[in-house]
Design a protein around this motif. Structure first.
Motif, PDB file in Angstrom:
ATOM      1  N   LYS A 140       0.831  -1.199   0.000  1.00 55.76           N
ATOM      2  CA  LYS A 140       0.000   0.000   0.000  1.00 55.76           C
ATOM      3  C   LYS A 140       0.870   1.255   0.000  1.00 55.76           C
ATOM      4  N   ALA A 141       0.485   2.237  -0.809  1.00 56.27           N
ATOM      5  CA  ALA A 141       1.271   3.464  -0.941  1.00 56.27           C
ATOM      6  C   ALA A 141       1.401   4.177   0.403  1.00 56.27           C
ATOM      7  N   ILE A 142       2.568   4.765   0.638  1.00 57.16           N
ATOM      8  CA  ILE A 142       2.819   5.495   1.880  1.00 57.16           C
ATOM      9  C   ILE A 142       3.316   6.899   1.565  1.00 57.16           C
ATOM     10  N   SER A 143       3.192   7.778   2.547  1.00 54.47           N
ATOM     11  CA  SER A 143       3.684   9.147   2.406  1.00 54.47           C
ATOM     12  C   SER A 143       4.108   9.657   3.777  1.00 54.47           C
ATOM     13  N   PRO A 144       5.042  10.617   3.812  1.00 54.21           N
ATOM     14  CA  PRO A 144       5.562  11.117   5.093  1.00 54.21           C
ATOM     15  C   PRO A 144       4.627  12.140   5.725  1.00 54.21           C
ATOM     16  N   SER A 145       4.989  12.584   6.925  1.00 54.94           N
ATOM     17  CA  SER A 145       4.185  13.580   7.630  1.00 54.94           C
ATOM     18  C   SER A 145       4.376  14.959   7.000  1.00 54.94           C
ATOM     19  N   ASP A 146       3.493  15.884   7.368  1.00 53.25           N
ATOM     20  CA  ASP A 146       3.576  17.245   6.829  1.00 53.25           C
ATOM     21  C   ASP A 146       4.051  18.249   7.875  1.00 53.25           C
ATOM     22  N   ILE A 150      10.224  22.273  13.897  1.00 50.27           N
ATOM     23  CA  ILE A 150      10.985  21.370  14.757  1.00 50.27           C
ATOM     24  C   ILE A 150      10.287  21.197  16.105  1.00 50.27           C
ATOM     25  N   SER A 151       9.713  22.246  16.621  1.00 49.74           N
ATOM     26  CA  SER A 151       9.091  22.203  17.949  1.00 49.74           C
ATOM     27  C   SER A 151       7.897  21.261  18.012  1.00 49.74           C
ATOM     28  N   LYS A 152       7.392  20.851  16.861  1.00 49.98           N
ATOM     29  CA  LYS A 152       6.251  19.938  16.813  1.00 49.98           C
ATOM     30  C   LYS A 152       6.649  18.544  16.323  1.00 49.98           C
ATOM     31  N   ALA A 153       7.940  18.336  16.100  1.00 50.25           N
ATOM     32  CA  ALA A 153       8.397  17.115  15.431  1.00 50.25           C
ATOM     33  C   ALA A 153       8.861  16.034  16.402  1.00 50.25           C
ATOM     34  N   ILE A 154       8.555  14.782  16.052  1.00 46.74           N
ATOM     35  CA  ILE A 154       9.119  13.606  16.701  1.00 46.74           C
ATOM     36  C   ILE A 154      10.234  13.117  15.780  1.00 46.74           C
ATOM     37  N   SER A 184       9.284   7.586   6.138  1.00 47.33           N
ATOM     38  CA  SER A 184       8.584   7.474   4.853  1.00 47.33           C
ATOM     39  C   SER A 184       7.085   7.278   5.026  1.00 47.33           C
ATOM     40  N   GLU A 185       6.671   6.686   6.149  1.00 46.72           N
ATOM     41  CA  GLU A 185       5.244   6.449   6.377  1.00 46.72           C
ATOM     42  C   GLU A 185       4.628   7.462   7.340  1.00 46.72           C
ATOM     43  N   GLY A 186       5.449   8.377   7.882  1.00 46.53           N
ATOM     44  CA  GLY A 186       4.931   9.418   8.753  1.00 46.53           C
ATOM     45  C   GLY A 186       4.882   9.078  10.227  1.00 46.53           C
ATOM     46  N   SER A 187       5.393   7.896  10.628  1.00 44.83           N
ATOM     47  CA  SER A 187       5.425   7.555  12.053  1.00 44.83           C
ATOM     48  C   SER A 187       6.428   8.425  12.801  1.00 44.83           C
ATOM     49  N   LEU A 188       7.543   8.723  12.156  1.00 46.02           N
ATOM     50  CA  LEU A 188       8.492   9.728  12.621  1.00 46.02           C
ATOM     51  C   LEU A 188       8.427  10.903  11.653  1.00 46.02           C
ATOM     52  N   ASP A 189       8.586  12.108  12.187  1.00 51.08           N
ATOM     53  CA  ASP A 189       8.581  13.285  11.315  1.00 51.08           C
ATOM     54  C   ASP A 189       9.934  13.514  10.658  1.00 51.08           C
ATOM     55  N   VAL A 239      16.830  13.460   7.342  1.00 54.73           N
ATOM     56  CA  VAL A 239      15.681  13.128   6.500  1.00 54.73           C
ATOM     57  C   VAL A 239      14.427  13.613   7.211  1.00 54.73           C
ATOM     58  N   ALA A 240      13.498  14.176   6.466  1.00 48.55           N
ATOM     59  CA  ALA A 240      12.250  14.639   7.071  1.00 48.55           C
ATOM     60  C   ALA A 240      11.127  14.602   6.045  1.00 48.55           C
ATOM     61  N   GLY A 241       9.918  14.601   6.562  1.00 51.89           N
ATOM     62  CA  GLY A 241       8.757  14.559   5.689  1.00 51.89           C
ATOM     63  C   GLY A 241       8.574  15.815   4.868  1.00 51.89           C
ATOM     64  N   THR A 242       9.118  16.935   5.362  1.00 52.33           N
ATOM     65  CA  THR A 242       9.027  18.196   4.626  1.00 52.33           C
ATOM     66  C   THR A 242      10.412  18.805   4.475  1.00 52.33           C
ATOM     67  N   GLN A 243      10.570  19.589   3.431  1.00 50.61           N
ATOM     68  CA  GLN A 243      11.847  20.265   3.211  1.00 50.61           C
ATOM     69  C   GLN A 243      12.132  21.250   4.337  1.00 50.61           C
ATOM     70  N   GLU A 244      11.085  21.915   4.834  1.00 45.20           N
ATOM     71  CA  GLU A 244      11.270  22.895   5.905  1.00 45.20           C
ATOM     72  C   GLU A 244      11.853  22.242   7.156  1.00 45.20           C
ATOM     73  N   LEU A 245      11.321  21.083   7.520  1.00 49.68           N
ATOM     74  CA  LEU A 245      11.816  20.404   8.719  1.00 49.68           C
ATOM     75  C   LEU A 245      13.235  19.885   8.501  1.00 49.68           C
ATOM     76  N   ALA A 246      13.505  19.326   7.327  1.00 52.91           N
ATOM     77  CA  ALA A 246      14.851  18.822   7.041  1.00 52.91           C
ATOM     78  C   ALA A 246      15.879  19.939   7.130  1.00 52.91           C
ATOM     79  N   ARG A 247      15.576  21.074   6.534  1.00 53.84           N
ATOM     80  CA  ARG A 247      16.527  22.192   6.549  1.00 53.84           C
ATOM     81  C   ARG A 247      16.639  22.799   7.950  1.00 53.84           C
ATOM     82  N   GLY A 248      15.536  22.794   8.689  1.00 53.87           N
ATOM     83  CA  GLY A 248      15.581  23.301  10.051  1.00 53.87           C
ATOM     84  C   GLY A 248      16.452  22.441  10.950  1.00 53.87           C
ATOM     85  N   LEU A 249      16.317  21.124  10.851  1.00 58.24           N
ATOM     86  CA  LEU A 249      17.154  20.216  11.635  1.00 58.24           C
ATOM     87  C   LEU A 249      18.620  20.330  11.221  1.00 58.24           C
TER      88      LEU A 249
END
Length: 255
Positions: A140-146, A150-154, A184-189, A239-249
């Motif tokens: 089944k297709a999967i997608s990351p979180s949105d 950072i303050s809201k990320a696991i 990749s499935e959004g369980s971790l941000d 690695v992050a579900g969004t570019q903003e989170l990846a660049r922030g980390l």
């Protein structure tokens, strides 16, 4: 050069099935006497993977044994394929009875990651990513979180952070391949490698392809994409579900 993706997936599934059967049937998790941190279960699983993959005419690059070539690589239709494998990613967990470890496989075709598979050796969940075709979990297709802040990320981590990066919470599960699949499935941000040695290609190639194909963003410490001109080169990644989170980390960890 064209390649038969269905055949590669079949070989990967056969390999994962055989390793799962061997591990679940009982192996020794005593130290093997080989390289640092290697257990006998790693060696047993590696032998299984090498036998199945090289039988098909593909070259193997493994954490446990380096390069292994098929008997006649120059005449094989798979001469342009290298399968990067960690036969038991998280074997320390396995040795301690912690139910979180996996087999990670990635077919590198003409120097480019083409197909990645990660099998959770405890639950049986199987993640698959194919270049240009997206990623799936158990078909089944999967997608990351949105999550973008950072303050809201696991965030999953490898290594130990020298400072607080501002996340809501962090996790250190001990199997990089599976943790990347959780992104990749959004369980971790997000996920970040903060170790001194950095993760190796066998730890991350399968999971990174699955992440990319799910829509996640992958960055190296130097800000570049993850290149694999040399499979022996180690690079720290975020690695992050969004570019903003990846660049922030990335900015918080490495400036």
């Amino acid at each position: 050069m064209p390649y038969d993706s269905e055949q590669i997936i079949h070989v990967f599934s056969e390999t994962a099935d055989a390793i799962a059967e061997r591990v679940s049937g009982g192996v020794s998790w005593a130290k093997s006497g080989g390289h640092k941190g290697q257990h006998q279960g790693d060696v047993d699983a590696d032998e299984i993977g090498i036998e199945i993959i090289t039988r098909q005419g593909m070259t193997v690059y493994s954490e446990e044994s380096g390069y292994t070539y098929p008997e006649t690589p120059e005449t094989s239709e798979w001469a342009n394929v290298v399968v990067v494998i960690d036969p038991v990613d998280g074997s320390t967990n396995a040795s301690k009875g912690i139910p979180f470890y996996s087999v990670s496989l990635c077919a590198v075709v003409d120097g480019v990651p083409a197909i990645g598979m990660v099998r959770n050796l405890v639950s049986g969940d199987t993640y698959l990513g194919q270049a240009g075709l997206g990623s799936t979990k158990n078909g089944k297709a999967i997608s990351p979180s949105d999550v973008t802040e950072i303050s809201k990320a696991i965030v999953g981590i490898n290594g130990y952070p020298s400072k607080y990066l501002g996340w809501a919470q962090y996790r250190a599960f001990g199997s990089a391949a599976l943790e990347l699949c959780m992104v990749s499935e959004g369980s971790l941000d997000g996920y970040i490698d903060l170790s001194k040695a950095s993760l190796a290609s066998w730890d991350v190639l399968g999971g990174l392809l699955i992440c990319r194909e799910s829509g996640a963003t992958v960055l190296c410490q130097d800000g570049s994409d993850y290149a694999i001109a040399d499979l022996k080169v180690r690079k720290r990644i975020v690695v992050a579900g969004t570019q903003e989170l990846a660049r922030g980390l990335h900015r918080k960890a490495w400036g």
